[in-house]
Design an enzyme around this catalytic site. Structure first.
Site, short mmCIF file in Angstrom:
data_model
loop_
_atom_site.label_atom_id
_atom_site.label_comp_id
_atom_site.label_asym_id
_atom_site.label_seq_id
_atom_site.Cartn_x
_atom_site.Cartn_y
_atom_site.Cartn_z
N GLN A 186 17.21 -12.40 -25.59
CA GLN A 186 18.47 -12.80 -24.93
C GLN A 186 19.02 -14.11 -25.47
O GLN A 186 20.14 -14.49 -25.14
CB GLN A 186 18.26 -12.93 -23.41
CG GLN A 186 18.03 -11.60 -22.71
CD GLN A 186 19.25 -10.69 -22.74
OE1 GLN A 186 20.39 -11.15 -22.79
NE2 GLN A 186 19.02 -9.39 -22.71
N ASN A 214 16.55 -11.87 -19.14
CA ASN A 214 17.61 -10.90 -19.38
C ASN A 214 18.46 -10.61 -18.16
O ASN A 214 19.61 -10.24 -18.27
CB ASN A 214 17.02 -9.60 -19.93
CG ASN A 214 15.85 -9.10 -19.12
OD1 ASN A 214 14.93 -9.87 -18.81
ND2 ASN A 214 15.85 -7.84 -18.78
N CYS A 225 18.12 1.69 -7.00
CA CYS A 225 18.79 2.92 -7.39
C CYS A 225 19.21 2.90 -8.84
O CYS A 225 19.29 3.94 -9.47
CB CYS A 225 20.01 3.16 -6.50
SG CYS A 225 19.54 4.04 -5.02
N GLY A 250 18.69 -7.08 -32.77
CA GLY A 250 20.02 -7.18 -33.37
C GLY A 250 21.19 -6.87 -32.44
O GLY A 250 22.21 -7.56 -32.46
#
Lengths: 147, 395
Positions: free
Chosen positions: B179, B151, B324, B200
């Site tokens: 993916q 991904n 972060c 989906g």
């Protein structure tokens, strides 16, 4: 709600006092690249121990840049002693708050100011209590703010 | 200009998907479990959707179980194989270091229950080696679970070879294809895949719907207990509208796959070519084994979140594997798994392009990113040290 307050975004988008001072009287650097944030603070200090100029360089997230910027604004024109009284809370309040997981950035800003003052003291042989400048390492820092 | 370049995070709902779902939100709101014909109409829609999804994956309709999304499908596949294995005294699970957390966290949970987990290296190119898998397989291996495409960096794994090896060794093989579905051809039979998860909203259906393919003979363990929906394997009144939309979206994506890829590739390649001109940048993951739309790069001396915020100001939606943005102390486990040092991984940028993007949007990204990178570098003490030679360049 957005991640950051408008004040934070303003200081991120238009950071005050970005840059370096070639003939600085004190330079402080805190954080490390591995953890994703480093702040470097430059102070110009006159004979009355007044901070006449301050600049910063920061590698880090939006709040790291915004807290650096706000910290420089809060100490500019103040005496060195006043600068040492700057707390991370004051920086957070001035920015209208930070998300909890970003509070460590404000601690880093406070530490950067202290580190720069310590450097000024060291360079000028000014006596101080080392206990006042106990450096927190990054892990402690994150623990400190419950990150 | 607004540029949505985060299609690996989620996609817009296509007109086809919206049209397919609307009737089930308005006139045809019956419960598929109801006996009367009004409910049975919804049941028919489910059956039709099941057939469509099965066809797209070359599966049997009875092998398709609708879920709330990819995470639930991954959870159910892994837990099912683990329970099945445990009954035969097999408590070893194999996966990779850069799986989605839906897989990794399920494995950690099982590890705490006494299963042993081996996570395969994905090397610098982000591709699993078959010989590593061979070496990891044991007598007591109960499951191999390896993602189709990553991904974050978009690298594609040798799924057919992995499937053949697992079949030969009689080990269930689960594949997180979240993916890949709708973007790359998937044939569960030819690839010897025993279980497969899809979601989906990664191919223009709405969020909150997915499917688990489980080959006949795979005994599923329920994650959600209750009614007898999905042949008793997944309780809860079916998300009929979402399921109908997902089937329509998958069918459309599969039918247009070649055309979409032909549209996306030149945009992606232009991004890679132009953004690579930024000094001390790096493309993450093999380009040879890659989903069409994903671009992942690192820029030294800057941090990903500030990069994203500045891109947002320029109208560009993207993502990053910096600590972060992940809300943790460490940067993305995927970037660390391909061997990037922490300080480099913090400066990562993922752009994921879809068929709805245009070359004008790509040009806007190409114009914006270098400016933002140089601006952030100009205030970065790390970059300052790199330039002065006080710190060694890592990329």
């Amino acid at each position: 709600m957005a991640l950051y307050s408008e004040k934070v975004m303003d200081h991120f988008r238009n950071p005050r006092n970005v840059g370096q001072i070639d003939d600085a009287d004190g330079i402080g650097e805190v954080g490390n690249a591995k953890c994703g944030d480093i702040m470097r603070m430059y102070l110009k200090i006159d004979e009355n121990q007044v901070i006449t100029d301050v600049k910063f360089n920061t590698f880090g997230c939006g709040s790291a840049i915004a807290t650096s910027s706000m910290a420089t604004e809060l100490i500019k024109g103040k005496t060195v002693k006043e600068a040492l009284d700057l707390s991370n809370k004051a920086v957070v309040e001035a920015l209208d708050g930070l998300p909890v997981h970003k509070l460590h950035c404000s601690v880093l800003a406070e530490q950067a100011v202290r580190a720069a003052v310590k450097d000024y003291y060291d360079r000028n042989g000014i006596a101080y209590d080392p206990e006042d400048f106990k450096e927190m390492d990054e892990d402690e820092l994150h623990e400190h703010v419950g990150h | 200009m607004f540029v949505y370049a985060d299609n690996a995070a989620t996609t817009s709902v296509s007109k086809t998907a919206l049209d397919a779902m609307l009737p089930f939100l308005t006139e045809q709101y019956g419960n598929p479990s109801s006996l009367y014909s009004f409910g049975q109409k919804a049941q028919e829609a489910l059956q039709e959707a099941r057939e469509t999804v099965a066809k797209c994956l070359n599966a049997d309709p009875r092998e398709i179980y609708f879920t709330s999304g990819g995470s639930e499908a991954d959870n159910q596949a892994i837990v099912s194989a683990a329970r099945l294995g445990a009954r035969k005294g097999k408590k070893h699970l194999i996966s990779t270091k850069f799986e989605h957390h839906a897989v990794l966290h399920t494995l950690s949970k099982l590890e705490k229950e006494g299963f042993e987990v081996t996570l395969l290296d994905v090397h610098e190119d982000g591709v699993v080696r078959l010989e590593d898998l061979k070496a990891a397989i044991r007598e007591d291996t109960a499951l191999v679970t390896i993602m189709f495409a990553n991904n974050e960096i978009g690298t594609v794994q040798p799924i057919a070879e992995i499937g053949a090896l697992c079949r030969e060794k009689k080990i269930p093989f689960h594949c997180d294809a979240v993916q890949a579905a709708g973007h790359m051809p998937i044939d569960v039979k030819a690839m010897n895949i025993d279980m497969l998860a899809i979601s989906g909203h990664k191919f223009h259906a709405p969020k909150g719907v997915g499917a688990l393919y489980a080959r006949k003979g795979m005994v599923l363990t329920n994650i959600i207990e209750g009614g007898a929906q999905e042949r008793g394997k997944r309780a809860g009144t079916e998300n009929v509208a979402g399921i109908a939309a997902m089937a329509a979206a998958l069918q459309e994506s599969c039918a247009n796959m070649e055309a979409n890829t032909a549209k996306i590739l030149p945009m992606r390649d232009k991004l890679f070519a132009e953004l690579s001109k930024i000094p001390h940048s790096k493309i993450n993951g093999s380009l040879e084994h890659h989903v069409p739309g994903t671009v992942n790069m690192c820029f030294e001396g800057i941090e990903g979140e500030s990069l994203l915020l500045m891109l947002d100001d320029a109208g560009i939606c993207a993502s990053s594997g910096s600590a972060c943005t992940s809300g943790s102390l460490d940067p993305s486990h995927v970037l660390l798994a391909i061997g990037l040092p922490h300080e480099v991984a913090h400066g990562s940028l993922r752009l994921s392009i879809g068929e709805y993007n245009t070359m004008e949007q790509i040009d806007h990204i190409i114009e914006t990113v270098p400016k933002v990178v140089s601006y952030l570098r100009s205030m970065s003490p790390v970059w300052d040290e790199l330039v002065k030679g006080e710190r060694k360049h890592l990329i």
